[in-house]
Design a protein around this motif. Structure first.
Motif, PDB file in Angstrom:
ATOM      1  N   ASP A  26      43.614  47.992  33.064  1.00 62.60           N
ATOM      2  CA  ASP A  26      42.170  47.939  33.234  1.00 62.60           C
ATOM      3  C   ASP A  26      41.616  46.678  32.590  1.00 62.60           C
ATOM      4  O   ASP A  26      41.559  46.574  31.367  1.00 62.60           O
ATOM      5  CB  ASP A  26      41.553  49.193  32.590  1.00 62.60           C
ATOM      6  CG  ASP A  26      40.212  49.546  33.158  1.00 62.60           C
ATOM      7  OD1 ASP A  26      39.935  49.164  34.302  1.00 62.60           O
ATOM      8  OD2 ASP A  26      39.435  50.218  32.449  1.00 62.60           O
ATOM      9  N   TYR A  27      41.268  45.693  33.426  1.00 64.81           N
ATOM     10  CA  TYR A  27      40.577  44.503  32.941  1.00 64.81           C
ATOM     11  C   TYR A  27      39.074  44.785  32.955  1.00 64.81           C
ATOM     12  O   TYR A  27      38.635  45.797  33.498  1.00 64.81           O
ATOM     13  CB  TYR A  27      40.902  43.291  33.822  1.00 64.81           C
ATOM     14  CG  TYR A  27      42.272  42.696  33.567  1.00 64.81           C
ATOM     15  CD1 TYR A  27      42.479  41.794  32.533  1.00 64.81           C
ATOM     16  CD2 TYR A  27      43.359  43.043  34.371  1.00 64.81           C
ATOM     17  CE1 TYR A  27      43.736  41.245  32.299  1.00 64.81           C
ATOM     18  CE2 TYR A  27      44.620  42.499  34.139  1.00 64.81           C
ATOM     19  CZ  TYR A  27      44.796  41.601  33.109  1.00 64.81           C
ATOM     20  OH  TYR A  27      46.041  41.066  32.872  1.00 64.81           O
ATOM     21  N   GLU A  28      38.289  43.887  32.389  1.00 63.38           N
ATOM     22  CA  GLU A  28      36.850  44.122  32.281  1.00 63.38           C
ATOM     23  C   GLU A  28      36.177  44.287  33.640  1.00 63.38           C
ATOM     24  O   GLU A  28      35.344  45.166  33.823  1.00 63.38           O
ATOM     25  CB  GLU A  28      36.194  42.971  31.508  1.00 63.38           C
ATOM     26  CG  GLU A  28      34.753  43.261  31.155  1.00 63.38           C
ATOM     27  CD  GLU A  28      34.151  42.208  30.248  1.00 63.38           C
ATOM     28  OE1 GLU A  28      32.950  41.952  30.389  1.00 63.38           O
ATOM     29  OE2 GLU A  28      34.884  41.652  29.401  1.00 63.38           O
ATOM     30  N   MET A  38      28.696  55.126  35.456  1.00 61.09           N
ATOM     31  CA  MET A  38      29.647  54.021  35.327  1.00 61.09           C
ATOM     32  C   MET A  38      29.995  53.482  36.714  1.00 61.09           C
ATOM     33  O   MET A  38      30.347  54.238  37.607  1.00 61.09           O
ATOM     34  CB  MET A  38      30.913  54.531  34.621  1.00 61.09           C
ATOM     35  CG  MET A  38      31.926  53.464  34.362  1.00 61.09           C
ATOM     36  SD  MET A  38      33.259  54.033  33.280  1.00 61.09           S
ATOM     37  CE  MET A  38      34.510  54.378  34.494  1.00 61.09           C
ATOM     38  N   ALA A  39      29.872  52.184  36.906  1.00 60.03           N
ATOM     39  CA  ALA A  39      30.181  51.556  38.187  1.00 60.03           C
ATOM     40  C   ALA A  39      31.691  51.539  38.410  1.00 60.03           C
ATOM     41  O   ALA A  39      32.469  51.354  37.475  1.00 60.03           O
ATOM     42  CB  ALA A  39      29.630  50.145  38.213  1.00 60.03           C
ATOM     43  N   GLU A  40      32.077  51.737  39.665  1.00 63.12           N
ATOM     44  CA  GLU A  40      33.495  51.680  40.000  1.00 63.12           C
ATOM     45  C   GLU A  40      33.981  50.243  39.970  1.00 63.12           C
ATOM     46  O   GLU A  40      33.272  49.333  40.371  1.00 63.12           O
ATOM     47  CB  GLU A  40      33.730  52.267  41.386  1.00 63.12           C
ATOM     48  CG  GLU A  40      33.646  53.773  41.410  1.00 63.12           C
ATOM     49  CD  GLU A  40      34.118  54.336  42.742  1.00 63.12           C
ATOM     50  OE1 GLU A  40      34.934  53.681  43.420  1.00 63.12           O
ATOM     51  OE2 GLU A  40      33.661  55.423  43.081  1.00 63.12           O
ATOM     52  N   LYS A  41      35.206  50.063  39.496  1.00 63.94           N
ATOM     53  CA  LYS A  41      35.811  48.741  39.470  1.00 63.94           C
ATOM     54  C   LYS A  41      36.647  48.547  40.729  1.00 63.94           C
ATOM     55  O   LYS A  41      37.225  49.492  41.261  1.00 63.94           O
ATOM     56  CB  LYS A  41      36.730  48.596  38.252  1.00 63.94           C
ATOM     57  CG  LYS A  41      35.996  48.493  36.951  1.00 63.94           C
ATOM     58  CD  LYS A  41      36.980  48.244  35.838  1.00 63.94           C
ATOM     59  CE  LYS A  41      36.259  48.192  34.509  1.00 63.94           C
ATOM     60  NZ  LYS A  41      37.178  47.983  33.410  1.00 63.94           N
ATOM     61  N   LYS A  42      36.708  47.307  41.152  1.00 64.56           N
ATOM     62  CA  LYS A  42      37.553  46.960  42.277  1.00 64.56           C
ATOM     63  C   LYS A  42      39.013  47.095  41.854  1.00 64.56           C
ATOM     64  O   LYS A  42      39.382  46.727  40.735  1.00 64.56           O
ATOM     65  CB  LYS A  42      37.259  45.529  42.715  1.00 64.56           C
ATOM     66  CG  LYS A  42      38.092  45.066  43.879  1.00 64.56           C
ATOM     67  CD  LYS A  42      37.777  43.624  44.236  1.00 64.56           C
ATOM     68  CE  LYS A  42      38.726  43.169  45.336  1.00 64.56           C
ATOM     69  NZ  LYS A  42      38.561  41.763  45.656  1.00 64.56           N
ATOM     70  N   MET A  43      39.843  47.626  42.752  1.00 63.20           N
ATOM     71  CA  MET A  43      41.288  47.722  42.520  1.00 63.20           C
ATOM     72  C   MET A  43      41.938  46.474  43.102  1.00 63.20           C
ATOM     73  O   MET A  43      41.697  46.134  44.258  1.00 63.20           O
ATOM     74  CB  MET A  43      41.862  48.954  43.201  1.00 63.20           C
ATOM     75  CG  MET A  43      43.371  49.046  43.118  1.00 63.20           C
ATOM     76  SD  MET A  43      43.996  49.630  41.547  1.00 63.20           S
ATOM     77  CE  MET A  43      43.509  51.332  41.667  1.00 63.20           C
TER      78      MET A  43
END
Length: 135
Positions: free
Chosen positions: A79-81, A1-6
């Motif tokens: 958590d947005y997409e 799973m790719a990390e999401k930007k904060m």
């Protein structure tokens, strides 16, 4: 799973002398246009949330706020997409100037018990219960 930007966004619940909270309608052409939100914006690199709010409230609403008038209240973590949003919400009961919509479609002063009547972005909605219960 790719990390999401904060994404760190600071917001303010401006509370007037009648206990009403200011909400702002997002303008046409912006993401989530038409929804109501608390004023504020993205915290820039090297900027504190308080400095961000002082800057954003002046840019968006033409008011002057000092750090001493910003009281940390609660925060949202959503958590947005494509990113994760962390949003501290500050209470502000004192400012200089007249609140003016410079960047929003509309402004509304709303009793905390009526905030749920306004459609809000997913991250803002949980904050309504805190304001309703604690103001």
């Amino acid at each position: 799973m790719a990390e999401k930007k904060m994404l760190l966004v600071a917001a303010a619940a401006l509370v007037d002398t009648d206990g009403r909270v200011l909400i702002c309608q997002r303008p046409k052409g912006k993401q989530l246009a038409g929804l109501w939100e608390f004023p504020g914006g993205k915290v820039e690199p090297g900027e504190t949330p308080e400095a961000c709010l002082i800057r954003e409230l002046n840019e968006e609403l033409d008011i002057v706020v000092t750090g001493a008038c910003l009281a940390p209240f609660v925060f949202a973590s959503h958590d947005y997409e494509s990113f994760h949003l962390l949003m501290p919400l500050y209470l502000c009961r004192r400012w200089s100037g007249v609140v003016t919509a410079k960047e929003h479609e509309a402004l509304a002063w709303v009793k905390p018990s009526r905030l749920g009547d306004y459609p809000m972005p997913p991250a803002d909605a949980p904050l309504v219960a805190w304001l309703r219960d604690l103001l």
